[in-house]
Design a protein around this motif. Structure first.
Motif, PDB file in Angstrom:
ATOM      1  N   GLN A 154       0.831  -1.213   0.000  1.00 11.97           N
ATOM      2  CA  GLN A 154       0.000   0.000   0.000  1.00 11.97           C
ATOM      3  C   GLN A 154       0.852   1.244   0.000  1.00 11.97           C
ATOM      4  OE1 GLN A 154      -3.374   1.239   2.509  1.00 11.97           O
ATOM      5  NE2 GLN A 154      -3.457  -0.898   3.117  1.00 11.97           N
ATOM      6  N   ALA A 155       2.053   1.149   0.555  1.00 12.52           N
ATOM      7  CA  ALA A 155       2.917   2.326   0.649  1.00 12.52           C
ATOM      8  C   ALA A 155       4.387   1.927   0.710  1.00 12.52           C
ATOM      9  CB  ALA A 155       2.547   3.140   1.884  1.00 12.52           C
ATOM     10  N   PHE A 156       5.229   2.843   0.241  1.00 10.46           N
ATOM     11  CA  PHE A 156       6.681   2.692   0.384  1.00 10.46           C
ATOM     12  C   PHE A 156       7.186   3.672   1.439  1.00 10.46           C
ATOM     13  CE2 PHE A 156       6.374   1.817  -4.323  1.00 10.46           C
ATOM     14  CZ  PHE A 156       6.610   0.452  -4.216  1.00 10.46           C
ATOM     15  N   LEU A 157       8.143   3.208   2.224  1.00  7.90           N
ATOM     16  CA  LEU A 157       8.855   4.098   3.130  1.00  7.90           C
ATOM     17  C   LEU A 157      10.313   4.055   2.733  1.00  7.90           C
ATOM     18  CD1 LEU A 157       7.296   2.946   6.530  1.00  7.90           C
ATOM     19  CD2 LEU A 157       6.552   4.819   5.048  1.00  7.90           C
ATOM     20  N   MET A 158      10.908   5.208   2.502  1.00 10.63           N
ATOM     21  CA  MET A 158      12.307   5.239   2.054  1.00 10.63           C
ATOM     22  C   MET A 158      13.133   6.107   2.988  1.00 10.63           C
ATOM     23  SD  MET A 158      11.968   5.427  -2.047  1.00 10.63           S
ATOM     24  CE  MET A 158      10.679   4.519  -2.910  1.00 10.63           C
ATOM     25  N   ASP A 159      14.209   5.517   3.507  1.00  7.16           N
ATOM     26  CA  ASP A 159      15.078   6.242   4.425  1.00  7.16           C
ATOM     27  C   ASP A 159      16.408   6.521   3.743  1.00  7.16           C
ATOM     28  OD1 ASP A 159      16.235   7.439   6.579  1.00  7.16           O
ATOM     29  OD2 ASP A 159      16.024   5.741   7.948  1.00  7.16           O
ATOM     30  N   GLU A 160      16.567   7.733   3.230  1.00 10.78           N
ATOM     31  CA  GLU A 160      17.796   8.151   2.547  1.00 10.78           C
ATOM     32  C   GLU A 160      18.317   7.083   1.587  1.00 10.78           C
ATOM     33  OE1 GLU A 160      19.897  11.032   3.724  1.00 10.78           O
ATOM     34  OE2 GLU A 160      18.862  11.543   5.602  1.00 10.78           O
ATOM     35  N   PRO A 161      17.496   6.625   0.648  1.00 12.46           N
ATOM     36  CA  PRO A 161      17.926   5.504  -0.193  1.00 12.46           C
ATOM     37  C   PRO A 161      19.087   5.852  -1.130  1.00 12.46           C
ATOM     38  CG  PRO A 161      15.885   6.409  -1.028  1.00 12.46           C
ATOM     39  CD  PRO A 161      16.151   7.093   0.279  1.00 12.46           C
ATOM     40  N   LEU A 162      19.383   7.134  -1.296  1.00 13.05           N
ATOM     41  CA  LEU A 162      20.419   7.520  -2.258  1.00 13.05           C
ATOM     42  C   LEU A 162      21.752   7.859  -1.612  1.00 13.05           C
ATOM     43  CD1 LEU A 162      18.270   9.846  -4.560  1.00 13.05           C
ATOM     44  CD2 LEU A 162      18.583   7.371  -4.662  1.00 13.05           C
ATOM     45  N   SER A 163      21.806   7.787  -0.284  1.00 11.06           N
ATOM     46  CA  SER A 163      22.974   8.340   0.397  1.00 11.06           C
ATOM     47  C   SER A 163      24.264   7.553   0.168  1.00 11.06           C
ATOM     48  CB  SER A 163      22.700   8.490   1.890  1.00 11.06           C
ATOM     49  OG  SER A 163      22.359   7.244   2.430  1.00 11.06           O
ATOM     50  N   ASN A 164      24.145   6.317  -0.323  1.00  7.98           N
ATOM     51  CA  ASN A 164      25.363   5.550  -0.608  1.00  7.98           C
ATOM     52  C   ASN A 164      25.904   5.770  -2.018  1.00  7.98           C
ATOM     53  OD1 ASN A 164      25.710   4.341   1.847  1.00  7.98           O
ATOM     54  ND2 ASN A 164      24.506   2.532   1.329  1.00  7.98           N
ATOM     55  N   LEU A 165      25.184   6.548  -2.824  1.00  6.65           N
ATOM     56  CA  LEU A 165      25.580   6.714  -4.226  1.00  6.65           C
ATOM     57  C   LEU A 165      26.403   7.986  -4.401  1.00  6.65           C
ATOM     58  CD1 LEU A 165      22.113   5.857  -5.844  1.00  6.65           C
ATOM     59  CD2 LEU A 165      23.999   4.292  -5.348  1.00  6.65           C
ATOM     60  N   ASP A 166      27.258   7.998  -5.414  1.00  4.04           N
ATOM     61  CA  ASP A 166      28.016   9.229  -5.657  1.00  4.04           C
ATOM     62  C   ASP A 166      27.099  10.291  -6.280  1.00  4.04           C
ATOM     63  OD1 ASP A 166      27.970   9.075  -8.517  1.00  4.04           O
ATOM     64  OD2 ASP A 166      29.613   7.636  -8.433  1.00  4.04           O
ATOM     65  N   ALA A 167      27.606  11.534  -6.327  1.00  2.00           N
ATOM     66  CA  ALA A 167      26.751  12.674  -6.662  1.00  2.00           C
ATOM     67  C   ALA A 167      26.025  12.508  -7.995  1.00  2.00           C
ATOM     68  CB  ALA A 167      27.579  13.953  -6.663  1.00  2.00           C
ATOM     69  N   LYS A 168      26.732  12.038  -9.019  1.00  2.82           N
ATOM     70  CA  LYS A 168      26.153  11.937 -10.348  1.00  2.82           C
ATOM     71  C   LYS A 168      25.032  10.891 -10.363  1.00  2.82           C
ATOM     72  CE  LYS A 168      27.421  11.110 -15.121  1.00  2.82           C
ATOM     73  NZ  LYS A 168      28.109   9.945 -15.680  1.00  2.82           N
ATOM     74  N   LEU A 169      25.345   9.752  -9.762  1.00  2.00           N
ATOM     75  CA  LEU A 169      24.393   8.656  -9.720  1.00  2.00           C
ATOM     76  C   LEU A 169      23.171   9.023  -8.883  1.00  2.00           C
ATOM     77  CD1 LEU A 169      24.327   5.903 -10.964  1.00  2.00           C
ATOM     78  CD2 LEU A 169      25.404   4.975  -8.927  1.00  2.00           C
ATOM     79  N   ARG A 170      23.429   9.844  -7.882  1.00  3.14           N
ATOM     80  CA  ARG A 170      22.337  10.269  -7.003  1.00  3.14           C
ATOM     81  C   ARG A 170      21.307  11.069  -7.790  1.00  3.14           C
ATOM     82  NH1 ARG A 170      25.403  11.431  -2.460  1.00  3.14           N
ATOM     83  NH2 ARG A 170      25.643  13.594  -3.069  1.00  3.14           N
ATOM     84  N   VAL A 171      21.767  11.957  -8.631  1.00  2.00           N
ATOM     85  CA  VAL A 171      20.860  12.774  -9.430  1.00  2.00           C
ATOM     86  C   VAL A 171      20.072  11.892 -10.415  1.00  2.00           C
ATOM     87  CG1 VAL A 171      20.731  14.626 -11.143  1.00  2.00           C
ATOM     88  CG2 VAL A 171      22.276  14.834  -9.185  1.00  2.00           C
ATOM     89  N   GLN A 172      20.782  10.958 -11.048  1.00  2.00           N
ATOM     90  CA  GLN A 172      20.124  10.031 -11.987  1.00  2.00           C
ATOM     91  C   GLN A 172      19.072   9.196 -11.283  1.00  2.00           C
ATOM     92  OE1 GLN A 172      22.921   7.375 -13.831  1.00  2.00           O
ATOM     93  NE2 GLN A 172      23.950   9.024 -14.936  1.00  2.00           N
ATOM     94  N   THR A 173      19.478   8.607 -10.155  1.00  2.00           N
ATOM     95  CA  THR A 173      18.592   7.684  -9.454  1.00  2.00           C
ATOM     96  C   THR A 173      17.393   8.425  -8.861  1.00  2.00           C
ATOM     97  OG1 THR A 173      20.551   6.381  -8.932  1.00  2.00           O
ATOM     98  CG2 THR A 173      18.536   5.782  -7.790  1.00  2.00           C
ATOM     99  N   ARG A 174      17.625   9.669  -8.451  1.00  2.00           N
ATOM    100  CA  ARG A 174      16.537  10.505  -7.941  1.00  2.00           C
ATOM    101  C   ARG A 174      15.435  10.646  -9.003  1.00  2.00           C
ATOM    102  NH1 ARG A 174      18.390  16.364  -7.548  1.00  2.00           N
ATOM    103  NH2 ARG A 174      19.871  15.600  -6.027  1.00  2.00           N
ATOM    104  N   ALA A 175      15.849  10.946 -10.216  1.00  2.00           N
ATOM    105  CA  ALA A 175      14.882  11.089 -11.303  1.00  2.00           C
ATOM    106  C   ALA A 175      14.150   9.767 -11.547  1.00  2.00           C
ATOM    107  CB  ALA A 175      15.590  11.551 -12.570  1.00  2.00           C
ATOM    108  N   GLU A 176      14.912   8.667 -11.457  1.00  2.00           N
ATOM    109  CA  GLU A 176      14.337   7.330 -11.617  1.00  2.00           C
ATOM    110  C   GLU A 176      13.255   7.060 -10.570  1.00  2.00           C
ATOM    111  OE1 GLU A 176      15.157   4.060 -13.409  1.00  2.00           O
ATOM    112  OE2 GLU A 176      15.003   5.849 -14.660  1.00  2.00           O
ATOM    113  N   ILE A 177      13.570   7.385  -9.336  1.00  2.00           N
ATOM    114  CA  ILE A 177      12.627   7.118  -8.242  1.00  2.00           C
ATOM    115  C   ILE A 177      11.338   7.908  -8.455  1.00  2.00           C
ATOM    116  CG2 ILE A 177      12.207   7.527  -5.769  1.00  2.00           C
ATOM    117  CD1 ILE A 177      15.023   6.627  -5.208  1.00  2.00           C
ATOM    118  N   ALA A 178      11.485   9.176  -8.858  1.00  2.00           N
ATOM    119  CA  ALA A 178      10.297  10.004  -9.110  1.00  2.00           C
ATOM    120  C   ALA A 178       9.440   9.385 -10.218  1.00  2.00           C
ATOM    121  CB  ALA A 178      10.718  11.421  -9.474  1.00  2.00           C
ATOM    122  N   ARG A 179      10.113   8.920 -11.276  1.00  2.00           N
ATOM    123  CA  ARG A 179       9.402   8.322 -12.409  1.00  2.00           C
ATOM    124  C   ARG A 179       8.672   7.044 -11.981  1.00  2.00           C
ATOM    125  NH1 ARG A 179      10.321   4.194 -15.732  1.00  2.00           N
ATOM    126  NH2 ARG A 179      12.388   3.746 -14.916  1.00  2.00           N
TER     127      ARG A 179
END
Ligand code: ADP
Ligand code: ADP
Length: 226
Positions: A154-179
């Protein structure tokens, strides 16, 4: 309709620390809500109470309209995505994603269907037979999300899921998560200390400080606030 309601939720740890002070939040069905604030402000505690991993000292938590304060994590039909995603190194991507379903004794055909569907959404279809060690960091993070998605919660809970990624990957993955969140339409509560992440990712942002909710609004509203 309200998917998740926190009504004056308070957490007082046994040592007396008031980590969350009378927090009220209302997530509508399908909404992507970001909980943002500096380290120590009580974000993780709040998320863990919603997940059922931390006892609620005071207040009421409702999921799908029902009070769930006393319900164990398994009964809450929500899936959590952590920053430290521990994948099983000896299992294929498909088996990593399907593992919880196998434990829940779903049929092989159903597991297979859900794993394929999640892999398609996550752009992992080509990698289902690989081991985690043969994947990039971003792909591994997507497998971790896959494990949550296949449960069709019914719901997702995410606790800083991107914090282990480097800056570039973080931006990419952020867009992915939103999509992915929009495509699935699953109500999501996402915790971060990163203000940029908060302002670019969700439908609404809740700002916390010292255990107290300061403001809630769309990124637009918050930008326009003097
Ligand atoms: P955040 O996720 O925003 O960094 P936390 O929810 O982890 O904040 O912590 C909120 C406050 O509660 C902090 O002051 C932290 O030190 C305290 N805290 C967290 N866990 C515990 C615990 N198990 N016992 C006592 N205090 C805790
Ligand atoms: P293989 O024949 O490749 O060893 P199986 O026939 O055992 O694979 O499993 C087929 C599908 O069933 C997998 O792709 C996976 O989706 C699911 N599955 C099987 N075993 C497991 C497991 N231990 N954990 C999770 N999923 C599994």
């Amino acid at each position: 309709m309200s998917a998740i309601t926190l009504e004056e939720i308070t957490k007082r740890y046994p040592d007396g620390t008031l980590a969350v002070d009378s927090l009220s939040l209302d997530l509508s069905d399908g909404e992507f809500m970001i909980l943002v604030g500096p380290s120590g402000c009580g974000k993780s505690t709040a998320l863990r109470m919603v997940a059922g991993l931390e006892e609620i000292s005071d207040g009421e938590l409702r999921i799908g309209g029902e009070r769930v304060n006393e319900l164990p994590p398994k009964g809450r039909d929500i899936a959590m995505v952590f920053q430290n995603y521990a994948l099983y190194p000896h299992m294929s991507v498909a088996r990593n994603m399907g593992f919880a379903l196998k434990m829940a004794k779903l049929s092989k055909a159903e597991i297979d269907r859900r794993v394929r569907e999640a892999a398609e959404i996550l752009d992992l279809s080509e990698h289902l037979e690989r081991r985690p060690g043969q994947l990039s960091g971003g792909q591994r993070q997507r497998v971790a999300m896959g494990r949550a998605i296949v449960r069709e919660p019914q719901a997702f809970l995410m606790d800083e899921p991107l914090s282990n990624l480097d800056a570039k990957l973080r931006v990419q993955t952020r867009a992915e998560i939103a999509r992915i969140q929009k495509r699935l339409g699953t109500t999501t509560l996402y915790v971060t200390h990163d203000q940029t992440e908060a302002m670019t990712l969700g439908d609404r942002v809740a700002i916390m400080k010292s255990g107290v909710l300061q403001q809630v609004g769309s990124p637009r509203d918050l930008y326009d606030t003097p």
